[in-house]
Design a protein around this motif. Sequence first.
Motif, PDB file in Angstrom:
ATOM      1  N   VAL A  14     -55.923 -11.515 -90.637  1.00  0.00           N
ATOM      2  CA  VAL A  14     -54.776 -12.409 -90.798  1.00  0.00           C
ATOM      3  C   VAL A  14     -54.606 -13.152 -89.478  1.00  0.00           C
ATOM      4  N   MET A  15     -54.734 -14.475 -89.527  1.00  0.00           N
ATOM      5  CA  MET A  15     -54.764 -15.266 -88.297  1.00  0.00           C
ATOM      6  C   MET A  15     -53.635 -16.297 -88.292  1.00  0.00           C
ATOM      7  N   LEU A  42     -64.356 -10.993-104.190  1.00  0.00           N
ATOM      8  CA  LEU A  42     -65.098  -9.817-103.690  1.00  0.00           C
ATOM      9  C   LEU A  42     -66.552 -10.161-103.412  1.00  0.00           C
ATOM     10  N   HIS A  43     -67.101 -11.161-104.139  1.00  0.00           N
ATOM     11  CA  HIS A  43     -68.476 -11.579-103.834  1.00  0.00           C
ATOM     12  C   HIS A  43     -68.551 -12.136-102.404  1.00  0.00           C
ATOM     13  N   LEU A  44     -67.504 -12.846-101.990  1.00  0.00           N
ATOM     14  CA  LEU A  44     -67.446 -13.348-100.610  1.00  0.00           C
ATOM     15  C   LEU A  44     -67.262 -12.188 -99.644  1.00  0.00           C
ATOM     16  N   TYR A  45     -66.318 -11.331-100.002  1.00  0.00           N
ATOM     17  CA  TYR A  45     -65.981 -10.168 -99.167  1.00  0.00           C
ATOM     18  C   TYR A  45     -67.217  -9.295 -98.945  1.00  0.00           C
ATOM     19  N   ASN A  46     -67.987  -9.111-100.012  1.00  0.00           N
ATOM     20  CA  ASN A  46     -69.172  -8.242 -99.924  1.00  0.00           C
ATOM     21  C   ASN A  46     -70.389  -8.972 -99.354  1.00  0.00           C
ATOM     22  N   GLY A  47     -70.219 -10.242 -98.999  1.00  0.00           N
ATOM     23  CA  GLY A  47     -71.287 -10.981 -98.331  1.00  0.00           C
ATOM     24  C   GLY A  47     -72.369 -11.500 -99.254  1.00  0.00           C
ATOM     25  N   HIS A  48     -72.051 -11.704-100.557  1.00  0.00           N
ATOM     26  CA  HIS A  48     -73.079 -12.156-101.497  1.00  0.00           C
ATOM     27  C   HIS A  48     -73.155 -13.668-101.669  1.00  0.00           C
ATOM     28  N   VAL A  49     -72.154 -14.386-101.157  1.00  0.00           N
ATOM     29  CA  VAL A  49     -72.178 -15.839-101.314  1.00  0.00           C
ATOM     30  C   VAL A  49     -72.556 -16.464 -99.964  1.00  0.00           C
ATOM     31  N   PRO A  50     -73.621 -17.256 -99.956  1.00  0.00           N
ATOM     32  CA  PRO A  50     -74.031 -17.846 -98.690  1.00  0.00           C
ATOM     33  C   PRO A  50     -73.045 -18.935 -98.265  1.00  0.00           C
ATOM     34  N   ALA A  51     -73.224 -19.452 -97.077  1.00  0.00           N
ATOM     35  CA  ALA A  51     -72.448 -20.605 -96.620  1.00  0.00           C
ATOM     36  C   ALA A  51     -70.970 -20.303 -96.396  1.00  0.00           C
ATOM     37  N   MET A  52     -70.657 -19.059 -96.036  1.00  0.00           N
ATOM     38  CA  MET A  52     -69.318 -18.767 -95.508  1.00  0.00           C
ATOM     39  C   MET A  52     -69.387 -18.899 -93.996  1.00  0.00           C
ATOM     40  N   GLY A 368     -53.332  -8.355 -96.342  1.00  0.00           N
ATOM     41  CA  GLY A 368     -54.492  -8.852 -97.084  1.00  0.00           C
ATOM     42  C   GLY A 368     -55.747  -7.995 -96.943  1.00  0.00           C
ATOM     43  N   PRO A 369     -56.132  -7.641 -95.686  1.00  0.00           N
ATOM     44  CA  PRO A 369     -57.359  -6.842 -95.538  1.00  0.00           C
ATOM     45  C   PRO A 369     -57.288  -5.507 -96.291  1.00  0.00           C
ATOM     46  N   ILE A 370     -56.097  -4.888 -96.311  1.00  0.00           N
ATOM     47  CA  ILE A 370     -55.945  -3.623 -97.047  1.00  0.00           C
ATOM     48  C   ILE A 370     -56.044  -3.898 -98.547  1.00  0.00           C
ATOM     49  N   ALA A 371     -55.414  -4.992 -98.972  1.00  0.00           N
ATOM     50  CA  ALA A 371     -55.423  -5.337-100.393  1.00  0.00           C
ATOM     51  C   ALA A 371     -56.856  -5.496-100.913  1.00  0.00           C
ATOM     52  N   TYR A 372     -57.710  -6.145-100.126  1.00  0.00           N
ATOM     53  CA  TYR A 372     -59.105  -6.320-100.545  1.00  0.00           C
ATOM     54  C   TYR A 372     -59.821  -4.970-100.676  1.00  0.00           C
ATOM     55  N   LYS A 378     -61.166  -0.268-106.399  1.00  0.00           N
ATOM     56  CA  LYS A 378     -60.369   0.007-107.592  1.00  0.00           C
ATOM     57  C   LYS A 378     -59.513   1.262-107.389  1.00  0.00           C
ATOM     58  N   GLU A 379     -58.987   1.396-106.154  1.00  0.00           N
ATOM     59  CA  GLU A 379     -58.171   2.560-105.818  1.00  0.00           C
ATOM     60  C   GLU A 379     -56.891   2.528-106.627  1.00  0.00           C
ATOM     61  N   ASP A 380     -56.412   3.701-106.982  1.00  0.00           N
ATOM     62  CA  ASP A 380     -55.078   3.797-107.564  1.00  0.00           C
ATOM     63  C   ASP A 380     -54.974   2.933-108.829  1.00  0.00           C
ATOM     64  N   GLY A 381     -56.065   2.875-109.595  1.00  0.00           N
ATOM     65  CA  GLY A 381     -56.049   2.113-110.854  1.00  0.00           C
ATOM     66  C   GLY A 381     -55.905   0.615-110.655  1.00  0.00           C
ATOM     67  N   CYS A 382     -56.330   0.106-109.501  1.00  0.00           N
ATOM     68  CA  CYS A 382     -56.120  -1.318-109.190  1.00  0.00           C
ATOM     69  C   CYS A 382     -56.936  -2.230-110.109  1.00  0.00           C
ATOM     70  N   VAL A 383     -56.273  -3.175-110.757  1.00  0.00           N
ATOM     71  CA  VAL A 383     -56.945  -4.154-111.625  1.00  0.00           C
ATOM     72  C   VAL A 383     -56.798  -5.562-111.041  1.00  0.00           C
ATOM     73  N   LYS A 384     -55.582  -5.940-110.659  1.00  0.00           N
ATOM     74  CA  LYS A 384     -55.353  -7.283-110.120  1.00  0.00           C
ATOM     75  C   LYS A 384     -54.327  -7.191-108.994  1.00  0.00           C
ATOM     76  N   VAL A 385     -54.657  -7.870-107.898  1.00  0.00           N
ATOM     77  CA  VAL A 385     -53.808  -7.810-106.710  1.00  0.00           C
ATOM     78  C   VAL A 385     -53.192  -9.175-106.444  1.00  0.00           C
ATOM     79  N   VAL A 386     -51.909  -9.207-106.127  1.00  0.00           N
ATOM     80  CA  VAL A 386     -51.300 -10.454-105.665  1.00  0.00           C
ATOM     81  C   VAL A 386     -50.809 -10.281-104.232  1.00  0.00           C
ATOM     82  N   LEU A 387     -50.768 -11.403-103.512  1.00  0.00           N
ATOM     83  CA  LEU A 387     -50.328 -11.410-102.110  1.00  0.00           C
ATOM     84  C   LEU A 387     -49.151 -12.364-101.969  1.00  0.00           C
ATOM     85  N   ARG A 388     -48.091 -11.887-101.320  1.00  0.00           N
ATOM     86  CA  ARG A 388     -46.931 -12.765-101.119  1.00  0.00           C
ATOM     87  C   ARG A 388     -46.830 -13.121 -99.626  1.00  0.00           C
ATOM     88  N   PRO A 389     -46.882 -14.425 -99.312  1.00  0.00           N
ATOM     89  CA  PRO A 389     -46.816 -14.822 -97.892  1.00  0.00           C
ATOM     90  C   PRO A 389     -45.467 -14.402 -97.266  1.00  0.00           C
TER      91      PRO A 389
END
Length: 389
Positions: A14-15, A42-52, A368-372, A378-389
Amino acid sequence: MKALCWYGKRDLRVMDVPEPEILGPRDAIVQVSLSAVCGSDLHLYNGHVPAMERGDILGHEFVGTVVDVGARVEGFRPGDRVAVPFTISCGRCFFCERELWSLCDNSNPNAYAAEALYGYSPAGIYGYSHLFGGYAGGQAEYVRVPFADSGLIKLPESVSDEKAVLLCDVFPTGYMAAENCSIQEGDTVAVWGAGPVGLLAMKSASLLGAERVIAIDRFPERLSLASRFADAMTLNYEDVDVDEALRDITGGMGPDACIDAVGMEAHGKGHGRVYDAVKQKLRAETDRPTALRQAILACRKGGTVSIAGAYAGYIDKVPVGAAFNKGITIKGGQTHVQKYMPRLLGLIEDGKSDPSDVITHSFGLEEGPIAYEVFKHKEDGCVKVVLRP
Ligand SMILES: [Zn+2]
Ligand SMILES: [Zn+2]
């Protein structure tokens, strides 16, 4: 402002970054009130998409309030509450005019890079690597929205942020996946993956007239959500042979349509899983297509395989002979979000569908980093996460 930035594989921070500014006369600036984390993030997070690149701001699902508009924005004013489609579309090109919004020809400034990989470039996408334009994403306090008149939809007071944020991607994506199946009355639709897109594809398949919907996953809590939320039959692929089970359920025919709502990071089991994992490590294959292979093999003759899960590069051992000889139609693609948003907003307003049932976890943007991590594992039955600024 605060923003969630990518700094490498599984390294998010978080910057404090400069607030976005109006760069063109058709831009708007949106103050984000809620954003969501997507399976494709998660594809970005896991490093699977080039050009980040280090410092890229993530997030392509967000809602908020317009705070500034460029001189040539006609339909929106500061104060308007809006949802933002994840694909960026000019509204005027050959593709936009045909409602093929995710294929817009004018929204990817790095089209040359995508052309090298894909032949032609798709539309730009918020927070989804420089291959898709390098746009700053919505897991932040403010975002610049180019082409505001075709890149925003107004939200009525009655629709909450939680419901609206699912209009940015996953509800339209699930709906388009089901619509691509050309569902006829009485059809059976099997859906690989009971994540948010899969669940909304199941729900949409029922809305479009499927008689029976079958959910395939390995997480018991996701399967039970599929049964509660979408009234689906469930198959846990760790317990049963999916192909055999689908045959039994359909009287030996196979499902009329099969939806791959898993995409490039399929888990799978057995030899296939090892094969893909090794090839991916060796960079001989970028994506793991386990779900797609199964879907093609399981589909009934003359049926449809609809791809909703994201793929980025190359896959291996796809049974094209089966697809050809069984006369299967394969459809897919990034979602034409603008085409579906008004219709689905209507369903939400009329109380016919509440997509927010798939949201299981809510965090502050700072977390955010914890949420990802929670979402990834998929901890604690996690299906969809939202973030509130
Ligand atoms: Zn998404
Ligand atoms: Zn366009």
